[in-house]
Write a protein that holds these residues in place. Structure first.
Motif, short mmCIF file in Angstrom:
data_model
loop_
_atom_site.label_atom_id
_atom_site.label_comp_id
_atom_site.label_asym_id
_atom_site.label_seq_id
_atom_site.Cartn_x
_atom_site.Cartn_y
_atom_site.Cartn_z
N SER A 3 0.84 -1.18 0.00
CA SER A 3 0.00 0.00 0.00
C SER A 3 0.88 1.23 0.00
CB SER A 3 -0.89 -0.02 1.24
OG SER A 3 -1.56 1.20 1.39
N ASP A 4 0.31 2.36 -0.44
CA ASP A 4 1.04 3.61 -0.39
C ASP A 4 0.92 4.29 0.97
OD1 ASP A 4 1.91 3.33 -2.97
OD2 ASP A 4 0.19 4.39 -3.82
N ARG A 5 0.12 3.71 1.86
CA ARG A 5 -0.04 4.28 3.20
C ARG A 5 1.28 4.20 3.95
NH1 ARG A 5 -3.68 1.12 6.64
NH2 ARG A 5 -2.89 -0.64 5.50
N LEU A 6 1.56 5.27 4.71
CA LEU A 6 2.72 5.23 5.59
C LEU A 6 2.33 4.58 6.90
CD1 LEU A 6 4.27 8.77 5.06
CD2 LEU A 6 5.11 6.58 4.21
N PRO A 7 3.25 3.89 7.54
CA PRO A 7 2.95 3.28 8.84
C PRO A 7 2.75 4.34 9.91
CG PRO A 7 5.28 3.13 8.36
CD PRO A 7 4.63 3.70 7.13
N MET A 8 1.94 4.02 10.91
CA MET A 8 1.68 4.93 12.02
C MET A 8 1.92 4.21 13.33
SD MET A 8 -1.75 6.87 10.62
CE MET A 8 -2.45 6.73 12.21
N THR A 9 2.34 4.96 14.35
CA THR A 9 2.53 4.39 15.67
C THR A 9 1.24 3.72 16.12
OG1 THR A 9 4.20 6.01 16.23
CG2 THR A 9 3.10 4.95 18.07
N CYS A 10 1.37 2.55 16.73
CA CYS A 10 0.29 1.68 17.20
C CYS A 10 -0.36 0.89 16.08
CB CYS A 10 -0.78 2.43 18.00
SG CYS A 10 -0.13 3.16 19.50
N GLY A 11 0.08 1.08 14.84
CA GLY A 11 -0.44 0.29 13.73
C GLY A 11 0.09 -1.13 13.81
N ILE A 12 -0.70 -2.08 13.35
CA ILE A 12 -0.28 -3.48 13.34
C ILE A 12 0.21 -3.83 11.94
CG2 ILE A 12 -1.04 -5.87 13.59
CD1 ILE A 12 -3.09 -4.81 15.65
N VAL A 13 1.43 -4.37 11.90
CA VAL A 13 2.05 -4.79 10.65
C VAL A 13 2.58 -6.21 10.82
CG1 VAL A 13 2.65 -2.44 9.96
CG2 VAL A 13 4.30 -3.80 11.24
N ARG A 14 3.11 -6.76 9.75
CA ARG A 14 3.76 -8.06 9.82
C ARG A 14 5.25 -7.85 9.61
NH1 ARG A 14 0.68 -12.60 6.74
NH2 ARG A 14 1.44 -13.81 8.50
N TYR A 15 6.04 -8.60 10.37
CA TYR A 15 7.50 -8.49 10.32
C TYR A 15 8.08 -9.82 9.90
CZ TYR A 15 12.32 -8.23 11.89
OH TYR A 15 13.69 -8.27 11.94
N ARG A 16 8.94 -9.80 8.88
CA ARG A 16 9.63 -11.02 8.43
C ARG A 16 10.99 -11.05 9.11
NH1 ARG A 16 8.50 -14.54 4.79
NH2 ARG A 16 6.96 -13.21 3.79
N GLY A 17 11.21 -12.05 9.96
CA GLY A 17 12.42 -12.15 10.75
C GLY A 17 13.69 -12.25 9.93
N LYS A 18 14.80 -11.87 10.55
CA LYS A 18 16.11 -11.90 9.90
C LYS A 18 16.82 -13.23 10.08
CE LYS A 18 17.01 -7.63 11.88
NZ LYS A 18 17.94 -6.67 12.44
N HIS A 19 16.40 -14.03 11.06
CA HIS A 19 17.13 -15.25 11.43
C HIS A 19 16.25 -16.48 11.31
CE1 HIS A 19 20.10 -12.48 12.92
NE2 HIS A 19 19.16 -11.88 13.65
#
Length: 88
Positions: A3-19
Motif C-alpha cells: 500500500s502507499d499508506r505510511l505506517p503509524m505508531t500503534c499500527g499493526i504490521v507483519r515483520y519477516r524475521g532476519k534469522h
C-alpha cells in the motif's frame, strides 16, 4: 509495499524475521517519522529512522520471551522488513 499508506505508531504490521526460518510475526509500530522524539535520537536513547517508511517495532513471538524490538525497519518482503497484513 502492499500500500502507499505510511505506517503509524500503534499500527499493526507483519515483520519477516532476519534469522532462522524467517517466520512472519505480528508487530506493533512503536515509532514512525511523526512520533519519533528527535531529542531521544540526539542523546542516543533511540535510533534514527532512515526514511518515512522505516519504523521501530515491537515484534510478538510465541517463544518464552514473548516479544523483541527491531529498529529502523524498512518495508519489503525480504528478511528483516515489515509489510501490511493481507486482507481476507
Amino acid at each position: 509495499m502492499a500500500s502507499d499508506r505510511l505506517p503509524m505508531t500503534c499500527g499493526i504490521v507483519r515483520y519477516r524475521g532476519k534469522h532462522g526460518l524467517h517466520a512472519v510475526r505480528a508487530a506493533i509500530v512503536t515509532a514512525d517519522v511523526h512520533t519519533l522524539d528527535p531529542e531521544g535520537v540526539i542523546i542516543g536513547a533511540v535510533p534514527a529512522l532512515d526514511s518515512p517508511e522505516h519504523v521501530h517495532l515491537l515484534v510478538f513471538t510465541p517463544g518464552a520471551k514473548g516479544f523483541f524490538e527491531e529498529f529502523n525497519v524498512p518495508p519489503g518482503d525480504e528478511p528483516g522488513t515489515w509489510h501490511w497484513p493481507e486482507r481476507v
